[in-house]
Write an enzyme that holds these catalytic residues in place. Structure first.
Site, mmCIF file in Angstrom:
data_model
loop_
_atom_site.group_PDB
_atom_site.id
_atom_site.type_symbol
_atom_site.label_atom_id
_atom_site.label_comp_id
_atom_site.label_asym_id
_atom_site.label_seq_id
_atom_site.Cartn_x
_atom_site.Cartn_y
_atom_site.Cartn_z
ATOM 1 N N TRP A 102 17.859 -4.214 -33.780
ATOM 2 C CA TRP A 102 19.148 -4.303 -33.067
ATOM 3 C C TRP A 102 20.143 -3.293 -33.618
ATOM 4 C CZ3 TRP A 102 18.328 -6.264 -28.682
ATOM 5 C CH2 TRP A 102 17.415 -7.305 -28.522
ATOM 6 N N ASP A 169 27.822 -7.012 -35.944
ATOM 7 C CA ASP A 169 27.051 -7.743 -34.936
ATOM 8 C C ASP A 169 26.592 -9.034 -35.606
ATOM 9 O OD1 ASP A 169 25.161 -8.817 -33.251
ATOM 10 O OD2 ASP A 169 23.901 -7.032 -33.140
ATOM 11 N N LYS A 193 22.564 -18.003 -29.461
ATOM 12 C CA LYS A 193 21.977 -18.552 -30.691
ATOM 13 C C LYS A 193 22.801 -19.762 -31.135
ATOM 14 C CE LYS A 193 19.562 -14.578 -31.168
ATOM 15 N NZ LYS A 193 19.390 -13.542 -30.185
HETATM 16 C C1 PLP Z 1 21.309 -9.430 -33.983
HETATM 17 C C2 PLP Z 1 21.198 -9.213 -32.498
HETATM 18 N N1 PLP Z 1 21.976 -8.292 -31.914
HETATM 19 C C3 PLP Z 1 21.922 -8.060 -30.587
HETATM 20 C C4 PLP Z 1 21.057 -8.756 -29.772
HETATM 21 C C5 PLP Z 1 21.021 -8.444 -28.303
HETATM 22 O O1 PLP Z 1 21.634 -9.452 -27.603
HETATM 23 P P1 PLP Z 1 21.640 -9.493 -26.014
HETATM 24 O O2 PLP Z 1 20.255 -9.835 -25.587
HETATM 25 O O3 PLP Z 1 22.647 -10.578 -25.731
HETATM 26 O O4 PLP Z 1 22.067 -8.175 -25.502
HETATM 27 C C6 PLP Z 1 20.227 -9.739 -30.333
HETATM 28 C C7 PLP Z 1 19.309 -10.525 -29.502
HETATM 29 O O5 PLP Z 1 18.492 -11.282 -29.951
HETATM 30 C C8 PLP Z 1 20.305 -9.963 -31.734
HETATM 31 O O6 PLP Z 1 19.537 -10.882 -32.324
#
Ligand code: PLP
Length: 352
Positions: A102, A169, A193
């Protein structure tokens, strides 16, 4: 049969929240109308949005400290580009800590906007640890980090110190542990989550940092516009915001982050304790950086896989298959996961 839901996200939510949410889909606030068929501008929904925003700032202890909380669509992934759009100056530079898939997706988007310095990366170790002892440049507009790496099961325990803006994030560990949240200038997190259903992203931003890039920002990507419209610039994701509000209220009633952190530590200790003492298992993340939300582990004897998977299935355990880039197992033990479900998993590991 009772299911024990270890899914990584979307994932387990408190049962009472699901019950209340399902009632409100049929009849919200005794209006004889569904929550999802009333106007987002109605007094009943505006109160939901206000309360959700208020609870966020209260739980993070950021009330009256210059922060706003907004709920947008587009997932946390949209924030990978909204962050640089809103705070990376034209011809500016930002630093990123690369701790997982991510983070690297966030880096890819940010590179479209300016000069991105990757200050440290654990990619060569398949992201099984959080890099330490790196130097943060001083000529940056902001430093971006990912507090919890959902796929690899690592979590930042000590956040980097910088005089520049700090962006985090927190998609997979927000509201799970005590932190000084005022060290961050932007926090963002997908709801799916610790907060609610997929479909909304929470962004908590210190207002004074905005409007300084010299960029023209399209309205839908401009934090200032969303803040000035109280998160109602366009139709907000009403159901995810409502369920997030209920979950935040559930957390407050439980005693807030102080109380949930104690439970989360006890849950993680129970599971890591078994992983470390049972010769059939080993953890996949470096011990010092282990996540209290996503516990990743491997079998030491692959021949036992079929038997263990069958035992899990029979016990109603759901969602513990590891991510393909790590393999093995990943037990996601978010706020709403009861310790009893972890005990069921631990008992099976012992039985194996
Ligand atoms: C730490 C983290 N950042 C970003 C995301 C991406 O999130 P989204 O699917 O809402 O775009 C996730 C998804 O699991 C994640 O775990």
């Amino acid at each position: 049969m009772k299911k024990h839901n270890f899914s990584a996200g979307p994932c387990i939510l408190p049962q009472e929240v699901l019950e209340q949410a399902s009632k409100s889909v049929i009849n919200f606030n005794n209006l004889n109308l569904s929550l999802i068929e009333i106007s987002h501008r109605s007094a009943d929904f505006v109160a939901v949005m206000d309360k959700a925003q208020d609870l966020v700032l209260e739980l993070l202890d950021l009330k009256d400290k210059g922060y706003s909380a907004i709920f947008l669509g587009g997932g946390a992934s949209l924030e990978f580009l909204m962050v640089p759009y809103n705070i990376l100056k034209k011809d500016g530079k930002a630093a990123y800590l690369d701790t997982g898939a991510w983070s690297s997706k966030a880096i890819k988007e940010a590179k479209l906007f300016g000069d991105i310095d990757i200050v440290a990366s654990s990619k060569a170790d398949n992201y099984n640890n959080i890099p330490k002892n790196y130097t943060i440049p001083t000529d940056i507009d902001y430093l971006h980090c990912t507090s919890n790496n959902t796929i690899y099961g690592t979590q930042i325990k000590e956040f980097p110190k910088t005089d520049s803006l700090l962006v985090c994030d927190m998609s997979s560990d927000i509201f799970s542990r005590k932190l000084d949240f005022s060290q961050f200038d932007i926090i963002y997190a997908g709801a799916q989550k610790n907060m609610g259903p997929a479909g909304t992203t929470l962004i908590v931003v210190k207002e004074e940092i905005l409007g300084k890039t010299g960029r023209q920002i399209p309205s839908m990507l401009d934090y200032q516009i969303h803040i000035s419209k109280d998160s109602m610039f366009n139709t907000p994701p009403v159901f995810p915001v409502y369920v997030s509000m209920l979950t935040l209220q559930w957390l407050k009633d439980l005693g807030g982050i102080d109380a949930i952190e104690k439970k989360n530590i006890a849950k993680a200790e129970l599971l890591y304790g078994e992983i470390d003492s049972n010769p059939l298992f080993k953890g996949s993340a470096a011990k010092a950086d282990r996540s209290n939300m996503n516990v990743t582990f491997l079998l030491t004897d692959e021949n036992k896989k079929e038997q263990f998977d069958q035992m899990c299935k029979e016990a109603g355990i759901n969602g513990i298959k590891g991510h393909r880039s790590v393999g093995g197992y990943r037990a996601s033990i978010y706020n709403a996961m009861p310790i009893e479900s972890i005990q069921v998993l631990v008992d099976l590991m012992q039985k194996l």
